[in-house]
Design an enzyme around this catalytic site. Structure first.
Site, PDB file in Angstrom:
ATOM      1  N   SER A 409      45.702  33.178  38.480  1.00 13.19           N
ATOM      2  CA  SER A 409      46.435  34.394  38.110  1.00 13.19           C
ATOM      3  C   SER A 409      45.896  34.978  36.816  1.00 13.19           C
ATOM      4  O   SER A 409      46.273  36.074  36.426  1.00 13.19           O
ATOM      5  CB  SER A 409      47.930  34.078  37.962  1.00 13.19           C
ATOM      6  N   HIS A 430      45.593  35.927  44.920  1.00  9.57           N
ATOM      7  CA  HIS A 430      46.652  35.669  43.949  1.00  9.57           C
ATOM      8  C   HIS A 430      48.001  35.799  44.645  1.00  9.57           C
ATOM      9  O   HIS A 430      48.514  36.898  44.850  1.00  9.57           O
ATOM     10  CB  HIS A 430      46.531  36.643  42.763  1.00  9.57           C
ATOM     11  N   GLU A 442      47.679  39.688  45.755  1.00  6.47           N
ATOM     12  CA  GLU A 442      46.585  40.431  45.126  1.00  6.47           C
ATOM     13  C   GLU A 442      45.273  39.816  45.621  1.00  6.47           C
ATOM     14  O   GLU A 442      45.047  38.614  45.447  1.00  6.47           O
ATOM     15  CB  GLU A 442      46.657  40.332  43.592  1.00  6.47           C
ATOM     16  N   ASN A 480      49.770  41.281  36.307  1.00  5.88           N
ATOM     17  CA  ASN A 480      49.940  40.618  35.017  1.00  5.88           C
ATOM     18  C   ASN A 480      49.436  41.480  33.860  1.00  5.88           C
ATOM     19  O   ASN A 480      49.895  41.344  32.728  1.00  5.88           O
ATOM     20  CB  ASN A 480      49.254  39.250  35.014  1.00  5.88           C
TER      21      ASN A 480
END
Ligand code: 3H9
Length: 662
Positions: A409, A430, A442, A480
């Site tokens: 991540s 991800h 992702e 993120n």
């Protein structure tokens, strides 16, 4: 008559069979409506036509009104006019339903005198999922056919029912196990032979007495809390309530007005935006092709690895699950078993299905057991050298065209890919925790990831029931990166004078299920600290927020230690005066004069941080489109669905973002 355009007409013993065709889902678009209206008029006035059967083509009856036409001027003939033409037919009409009959499509079938459904057919009024409500009689006819109790349940949830259940409920008159048009023709012949008056909804009142005030009040008391931000569920309830007490004609008019109000609402615009974004995700690729993935391996049986293995097993894949030690593997398998048990106990998964999925997970201590897999996902500890090592070993082990996916991540995928002799086969997958539940995936490409690999992983993601969003290899990818940006803004707001409690309350009132400070406490401030350490966030330009580190130094790791941003009684969070003191101390050390900060300022700053981070992702090409950013934030980070995601929201506010397509 030969097939022509969207509606073909065939005559069988004086029964006109009208087949609708508008691939992929036979939506009731303007062109189709024009032809259907002409065919209905012809059937009505033609003396040779004794009855009408209405059917779809392909594997769908009708998927509903054409969603792309909403928000634009209505073009005649409207769906309402088509439905009126069916009512005015004066001859028996039978809907032959195969595949989906949804929304305006089911309403079209409701306007036929009878409905015959193939046993695989699925039907429902899912408008609520688009911020809409049934607008062509759905609330009234469902209530009259199947009663207000089921109308409340299915129309406010948008859930679908199968043919057998629909027949039991009274929505359809016959279930066919063979060709549905043949069954509908036989049914129409029977009705012609029987003669007698045609059914009239005005006379179908037998179920309406179930609609007591108590039924509605208790339904709203029970379900109302799940309708945050939406106007259509309450309007649906009102229309069903009215169906039980008011004349049909009056309520059809009321329903139409309510539908028009929903159609014009920002929620409908937001939810329709997501509907198309969800279907477009991962589509911006070229047409490189490669064989689909058939066999899968997962390295690491921890929380993520176990969840990923479950996601594959649930979709029918046999998964080889590797861990290095007996204890880790046993712990992982026990967790998977307990997840399945919990899901069965909560009634989410039938026991047989859970058992079959569990049986597809093959735990092993032998790394070499993944040698034959078409794709291996590594989900080992989030550490560059460990992951680098695993990818290097996989590269030596698996077939030259096998895909190596990393579930990182935070780590740089270009660097990870260097571990492989063929970096083009390395890609990021991800997943979000719990990986067997969360819909977001992702799909992260390195500078060298092969287009075919990317496409295969996107297709695989779809098979897992995920929404695969392609991201470039920027720091934090899409989600993120944005989380970091607004997380930092929140931290600064707290140093400047807000409290975590206030900031979280602002987020909740905006529509997030949970505030970010509460979320951090849940994830563990020790875990978050490790991520910050890895990223060396303190070396970034700008003011580095200090409170999180101070909490970590004090051993306040969040829920697991009973205190973090909040103090905990079990899982119940409460504001903590100690926390206030920590913030005051940090501010004093930094020479910050704390000031009262309004809720409006907090909301504006957080949203601005999200949106400008999103814009940077578009500018750098890490995100392929603004819609992709919205999907990530809605499906992975709790952004309220009814607002359509931060980029859509900003556009609605006139903030002027630009969406870029790769
Ligand atoms: C309504 O009817 C209002 C009325 O009550 C009142 C009016 C007065 N329109 O999902 P898929 C496209 S509101 C236009 O991947 P699946 C979709 O964008 C409507 N386009 O397939 C996609 O396009 P592309 C109530 C539509 O097999 C392609 O079809 N109806 C529509 O997984 C394939 O879609 C609904 O809410 C549409 N109505 O699932 C049903 N539907 O290929 C919405 C789909 O360019 N639709 N498209 O990406 C669905 O739930 C699913 O599409 C369905 C098929 C279950 C039908």
């Amino acid at each position: 008559m030969p097939a022509k355009g969207h509606v073909s007409v065939e005559s069988v013993d004086g029964i006109a069979v009208l087949r609708l065709s508008n691939p992929p889902v036979n939506a009731l678009s303007h062109g189709l409506r024009e032809e259907l209206m002409a065919a209905l008029e012809h059937a009505r006035w033609s003396p040779e036509v004794r009855a009408v059967v209405l059917a779809g083509t392909g594997n769908t009856f009708v998927g509903g009104a054409d969603i792309r036409e909403f928000g634009k001027p209505y073009l005649a003939p409207t769906l309402w006019q088509i439905d009126d033409a069916l009512l005015a037919m004066g001859k028996p009409t039978v809907a032959a339903i195969d595949g989906y009959a949804l929304g305006g499509g089911l309403e079209l079938a409701f306007h036929c005198h009878w409905r015959v459904a193939q046993e695989r057919a699925r039907m429902g009024l899912p408008e609520v999922k688009l911020g809409l409500m049934p607008g062509a009689g759905g609330t009234q006819y469902w209530t009259r056919l199947a009663g207000p109790r089921s109308a409340l349940k299915y129309l406010t949830s948008g859930d679908l029912v199968g043919a057998a259940q629909a027949a039991e409920m009274g929505l359809v008159d016959r279930v066919a196990d063979g060709e549905v048009v043949d069954a509908a023709l036989a049914f129409a012949s029977l009705k012609l032979a029987e003669g007698g008056p045609l059914p009239d909804y005005n006379e179908r009142t037998e179920r309406l007495a179930e609609g007591t005030p108590d039924l509605f009040d208790s339904f709203v008391a029970d379900q109302g809390k799940t309708w945050t931000g939406l106007m259509s569920p309450a309007k649906i309830v009102d229309c069903i309530r009215g169906a039980c007490t008011r004349p049909l004609g009056e309520m059809l008019e009321a329903e139409r007005k309510a539908f028009v109000a929903c159609e014009a609402s920002p929620q409908a615009a937001a939810l329709m935006h997501l509907f198309f974004a969800e279907r477009d995700a991962g589509k911006l690729l070229g047409d490189a092709t490669r064989p689909p993935v058939r066999t899968v391996g997962v390295i690491g049986a921890g929380t993520m690895g176990g969840g990923i293995a479950m996601a594959f097993a649930n979709a029918g894949y046999t998964v080889t699950l590797v861990d290095a030690t007996v204890e880790a593997l046993e712990r992982g398998v026990a967790q998977i078993q307990s997840n399945y048990d919990g899901s069965v106990a909560r009634g989410r998964t039938p026991a047989a299905k859970a058992e079959a999925a569990f049986a597809r997970i093959m735990p092993t201590l032998t790394f070499g057991d993944v040698a034959e897999c078409d794709l291996v996902v590594e989900a080992v500890f989030e550490d560059m050298s460990i992951k680098h090592d695993v990818i290097g070993r996989l590269d030596q082990l698996v077939a030259p065209d096998a895909i190596i996916a990393t579930n990182t991540s935070t780590l740089d995928i270009d660097v990870l890919a260097e571990a492989a002799s063929r970096p083009e086969r390395v890609v990021g997958m991800h997943f979000f925790s719990p990986a067997n539940v969360m819909k977001l995936l992702e799909v992260v490409r390195s500078g060298k990831t092969d287009a075919g690999v990317l496409q295969a992983v996107v297709a695989l993601g779809r098979k897992l029931g995920k929404i695969p969003v392609i991201a470039g290899n920027g720091e934090g990818f899409i989600g993120n990166y944005i989380l970091d940006a607004y997380g930092r803004e929140m931290d600064l707001l707290v140093e400047d004078g807000a409290s975590p409690w206030q900031v979280d309350a602002v987020m909740r009132s905006f529509g997030f299920a949970m505030g970010l400070f509460a979320m951090r406490d849940m994830a563990g401030l020790d875990v978050i600290r490790r991520i910050r350490e890895h990223r060396r966030e303190w070396e970034r330009p700008g003011r580095y927020p200090l409170v999180a580190d101070r909490l970590w130094e004090m051993g306040r790791y969040g829920q697991k230690t009973g205190a973090g941003y909040y103090v905990y009684d079990g899982r119940k969070a409460m504001p903590d005066p100690v926390m206030d003191q920590i913030v005051e101390d940090v501010a004093r050390e930094r020479g910050i004069v704390r000031r009262p900060i309004s809720n409006d300022e907090i909301r504006e700053k957080l949203l601005a941080a999200m949106v400008s981070a999103g814009q940077r992702l578009l500018d750098s090409g890490v995100a392929q489109s603004a819609a992709d950013i919205d999907l990530v934030m809605v499906h992975g980070y709790g952004f309220p669905r009814f607002l359509g995601g931060p980029m859509h929201w900003a556009e609605q506010q006139g903030w002027g973002t630009s969406s870029k397509q790769a």
